[in-house]
Design a protein around this motif. Structure first.
Motif, PDB file in Angstrom:
ATOM      1  N   SER A  31      -9.274  -3.266  16.941  1.00  0.00           N
ATOM      2  CA  SER A  31      -9.880  -1.961  16.701  1.00  0.00           C
ATOM      3  C   SER A  31      -8.791  -1.012  16.209  1.00  0.00           C
ATOM      4  CB  SER A  31     -10.521  -1.408  17.980  1.00  0.00           C
ATOM      5  OG  SER A  31     -11.012  -0.090  17.753  1.00  0.00           O
ATOM      6  N   ALA A  32      -8.962  -0.499  14.993  1.00  0.00           N
ATOM      7  CA  ALA A  32      -8.022   0.468  14.431  1.00  0.00           C
ATOM      8  C   ALA A  32      -8.326   1.838  15.033  1.00  0.00           C
ATOM      9  CB  ALA A  32      -8.149   0.502  12.920  1.00  0.00           C
ATOM     10  N   VAL A  33      -7.364   2.388  15.765  1.00  0.00           N
ATOM     11  CA  VAL A  33      -7.588   3.637  16.500  1.00  0.00           C
ATOM     12  C   VAL A  33      -7.169   4.852  15.682  1.00  0.00           C
ATOM     13  CG1 VAL A  33      -6.966   4.934  18.579  1.00  0.00           C
ATOM     14  CG2 VAL A  33      -7.308   2.461  18.702  1.00  0.00           C
ATOM     15  N   TYR A  34      -5.993   4.811  15.077  1.00  0.00           N
ATOM     16  CA  TYR A  34      -5.489   5.976  14.332  1.00  0.00           C
ATOM     17  C   TYR A  34      -4.349   5.510  13.441  1.00  0.00           C
ATOM     18  CZ  TYR A  34      -4.494  10.942  13.475  1.00  0.00           C
ATOM     19  OH  TYR A  34      -4.343  12.174  12.886  1.00  0.00           O
ATOM     20  N   THR A  35      -4.247   6.105  12.253  1.00  0.00           N
ATOM     21  CA  THR A  35      -3.172   5.785  11.322  1.00  0.00           C
ATOM     22  C   THR A  35      -2.492   7.073  10.873  1.00  0.00           C
ATOM     23  OG1 THR A  35      -4.387   3.851  10.512  1.00  0.00           O
ATOM     24  CG2 THR A  35      -2.604   4.672   9.123  1.00  0.00           C
ATOM     25  N   PHE A  36      -1.171   7.047  10.844  1.00  0.00           N
ATOM     26  CA  PHE A  36      -0.410   8.171  10.301  1.00  0.00           C
ATOM     27  C   PHE A  36       0.712   7.632   9.433  1.00  0.00           C
ATOM     28  CE2 PHE A  36       0.958   7.255  14.621  1.00  0.00           C
ATOM     29  CZ  PHE A  36       2.340   7.218  14.577  1.00  0.00           C
ATOM     30  N   PHE A  37       1.135   8.436   8.449  1.00  0.00           N
ATOM     31  CA  PHE A  37       2.082   7.927   7.465  1.00  0.00           C
ATOM     32  C   PHE A  37       2.911   9.053   6.853  1.00  0.00           C
ATOM     33  CE2 PHE A  37      -2.210   8.285   5.622  1.00  0.00           C
ATOM     34  CZ  PHE A  37      -1.995   9.208   4.589  1.00  0.00           C
ATOM     35  N   ALA A  38       3.975   8.642   6.160  1.00  0.00           N
ATOM     36  CA  ALA A  38       4.876   9.585   5.507  1.00  0.00           C
ATOM     37  C   ALA A  38       4.236  10.149   4.243  1.00  0.00           C
ATOM     38  CB  ALA A  38       6.195   8.885   5.162  1.00  0.00           C
ATOM     39  N   ARG A  39       4.520  11.401   3.951  1.00  0.00           N
ATOM     40  CA  ARG A  39       3.889  12.031   2.786  1.00  0.00           C
ATOM     41  C   ARG A  39       4.308  11.351   1.482  1.00  0.00           C
ATOM     42  NH1 ARG A  39       5.206  18.102   3.259  1.00  0.00           N
ATOM     43  NH2 ARG A  39       5.184  17.671   5.496  1.00  0.00           N
ATOM     44  N   GLN A  40       5.529  10.818   1.418  1.00  0.00           N
ATOM     45  CA  GLN A  40       5.971  10.165   0.192  1.00  0.00           C
ATOM     46  C   GLN A  40       5.302   8.813  -0.033  1.00  0.00           C
ATOM     47  OE1 GLN A  40       7.975  10.840   2.780  1.00  0.00           O
ATOM     48  NE2 GLN A  40       9.220   9.051   3.348  1.00  0.00           N
ATOM     49  N   ALA A  41       4.557   8.331   0.975  1.00  0.00           N
ATOM     50  CA  ALA A  41       3.895   7.029   0.859  1.00  0.00           C
ATOM     51  C   ALA A  41       2.485   7.135   0.301  1.00  0.00           C
ATOM     52  CB  ALA A  41       3.847   6.349   2.227  1.00  0.00           C
ATOM     53  N   GLU A  42       2.001   8.334   0.042  1.00  0.00           N
ATOM     54  CA  GLU A  42       0.590   8.504  -0.346  1.00  0.00           C
ATOM     55  C   GLU A  42       0.214   7.750  -1.617  1.00  0.00           C
ATOM     56  OE1 GLU A  42      -2.151  11.810   0.971  1.00  0.00           O
ATOM     57  OE2 GLU A  42      -0.465  12.900   0.123  1.00  0.00           O
ATOM     58  N   ALA A  43       1.179   7.543  -2.509  1.00  0.00           N
ATOM     59  CA  ALA A  43       0.881   6.841  -3.755  1.00  0.00           C
ATOM     60  C   ALA A  43       0.428   5.404  -3.510  1.00  0.00           C
ATOM     61  CB  ALA A  43       2.105   6.855  -4.671  1.00  0.00           C
ATOM     62  N   PHE A  44       0.697   4.887  -2.312  1.00  0.00           N
ATOM     63  CA  PHE A  44       0.317   3.514  -1.973  1.00  0.00           C
ATOM     64  C   PHE A  44      -0.931   3.458  -1.088  1.00  0.00           C
ATOM     65  CE2 PHE A  44       4.717   3.165  -3.216  1.00  0.00           C
ATOM     66  CZ  PHE A  44       4.768   1.967  -3.910  1.00  0.00           C
ATOM     67  N   SER A  45      -1.635   4.573  -0.945  1.00  0.00           N
ATOM     68  CA  SER A  45      -2.843   4.610  -0.102  1.00  0.00           C
ATOM     69  C   SER A  45      -2.598   3.890   1.220  1.00  0.00           C
ATOM     70  CB  SER A  45      -4.029   3.965  -0.837  1.00  0.00           C
ATOM     71  OG  SER A  45      -4.302   4.627  -2.039  1.00  0.00           O
ATOM     72  N   PRO A  46      -1.646   4.394   2.019  1.00  0.00           N
ATOM     73  CA  PRO A  46      -1.230   3.640   3.211  1.00  0.00           C
ATOM     74  C   PRO A  46      -2.328   3.416   4.235  1.00  0.00           C
ATOM     75  CG  PRO A  46      -0.271   5.846   3.200  1.00  0.00           C
ATOM     76  CD  PRO A  46      -0.877   5.640   1.849  1.00  0.00           C
ATOM     77  N   GLY A  47      -3.332   4.294   4.298  1.00  0.00           N
ATOM     78  CA  GLY A  47      -4.439   4.051   5.214  1.00  0.00           C
ATOM     79  C   GLY A  47      -5.213   2.800   4.834  1.00  0.00           C
ATOM     80  N   LYS A  48      -5.529   2.676   3.543  1.00  0.00           N
ATOM     81  CA  LYS A  48      -6.216   1.474   3.060  1.00  0.00           C
ATOM     82  C   LYS A  48      -5.320   0.244   3.192  1.00  0.00           C
ATOM     83  CE  LYS A  48      -8.984   3.929  -0.409  1.00  0.00           C
ATOM     84  NZ  LYS A  48      -9.303   4.014  -1.860  1.00  0.00           N
ATOM     85  N   LEU A  49      -4.039   0.414   2.856  1.00  0.00           N
ATOM     86  CA  LEU A  49      -3.106  -0.707   2.915  1.00  0.00           C
ATOM     87  C   LEU A  49      -2.983  -1.239   4.339  1.00  0.00           C
ATOM     88  CD1 LEU A  49      -1.196  -2.398   1.160  1.00  0.00           C
ATOM     89  CD2 LEU A  49       0.603  -0.720   1.667  1.00  0.00           C
ATOM     90  N   ALA A  50      -2.929  -0.340   5.323  1.00  0.00           N
ATOM     91  CA  ALA A  50      -2.842  -0.769   6.719  1.00  0.00           C
ATOM     92  C   ALA A  50      -4.072  -1.576   7.122  1.00  0.00           C
ATOM     93  CB  ALA A  50      -2.669   0.441   7.629  1.00  0.00           C
ATOM     94  N   ILE A  51      -5.251  -1.157   6.669  1.00  0.00           N
ATOM     95  CA  ILE A  51      -6.475  -1.916   6.971  1.00  0.00           C
ATOM     96  C   ILE A  51      -6.401  -3.308   6.360  1.00  0.00           C
ATOM     97  CG2 ILE A  51      -8.963  -2.052   6.580  1.00  0.00           C
ATOM     98  CD1 ILE A  51      -9.026   1.008   6.741  1.00  0.00           C
TER      99      ILE A  51
END
Length: 240
Positions: free
Chosen positions: A172-192
């Motif tokens: 179960s994915a509870v919460y995702t947070f990431f660095a602002r410079q990583a947004e170009a890689f859609s880190p939320g989708k990438l983590a999923i």
């Protein structure tokens, strides 16, 4: 133990954080029985989510937009755009690992720095801004539920973290947070996508992604993962 034997409380109406035209209320587990992972396993199948040691689900009188979304494995197939994202990340040196929540002060400080910056640039007008250590602790700590962190690195630098509950036959994915410079890689989708890879390797049944709310733009990405199932009207419904 059945769901009918449990006791629940109802929060007062408040402004909905997903749909500005709605008011939200939550049904919160108040049962005096000792909480454990097996009860959580039961309730997550009935639209409940975990926050710290508290279990809740939406119980709004005039709206039923919040629908738990889960991805059945091994049915999931990444779309062409999701494959492009995975390939882009691989070419740019992204890697990931699933590990337990760290105990060391230095690692905890690194997590909080990433979390606080994420809240500052992504949710500056939200109720969690400014971020506090207590907010992060509520995500990372539970008396009864095993919690892991899916950590994403680029060239050895931590870029994103997904808090993951490990359940019997599911993540179960509870919460995702990431660095602002990583947004170009859609880190939320990438983590999923990375979590789905791990789940497939371990032959799990499902990955739970929290609530899908049609009409909420920031939730729209979840429905891109197909096939998936959503919980409404008392049962799970398939979408392909």
């Amino acid at each position: 133990m059945t769901e009918q034997s449990l006791q629940f409380g109802l929060t007062p109406p408040a402004a909905c954080s997903y749909l500005s035209s709605q008011q939200e209320q939550l049904a919160v587990l108040l049962s005096p029985q000792p909480m454990d992972a097996s009860l959580y396993q039961l309730l997550i199948k009935h639209n409940f989510r975990r926050s710290g040691d508290q279990l809740y689900r939406p119980h709004c009188p005039s709206c039923h937009a919040c629908q738990s979304l889960r991805i059945p494995l091994p049915d999931f197939m990444p779309s062409s755009s999701q494959r492009r994202l995975l390939n882009k990340a691989a070419r740019s040196g992204w890697q990931y690992q699933l590990s337990k929540v760290p105990d060391s002060v230095a690692e905890r400080q690194q997590l909080f720095a990433l979390f606080a910056d994420y809240i500052a640039f992504k949710h500056p007008d939200g109720v969690m801004h400014p971020a506090t250590q207590e907010q992060l602790d509520s995500l990372l700590n539970s008396k009864w539920q095993p919690i892991s962190l899916l950590q994403l690195y680029q060239a050895g630098v931590l870029q994103a973290v997904m808090v993951v509950d490990e359940l019997a036959g599911a993540y179960s994915a509870v919460y995702t947070f990431f660095a602002r410079q990583a947004e170009a890689f859609s880190p939320g989708k990438l983590a999923i996508l990375y979590l789905l890879q791990l789940a497939a390797q371990q032959q799990l049944d499902y990955v739970y992604l929290g609530y899908q709310v049609d009409g909420c733009r920031k939730m729209a990405y979840k429905q891109e993962f197909l096939p998936h199932q959503r919980y409404f009207d008392g049962s799970w419904h398939s979408f392909a």
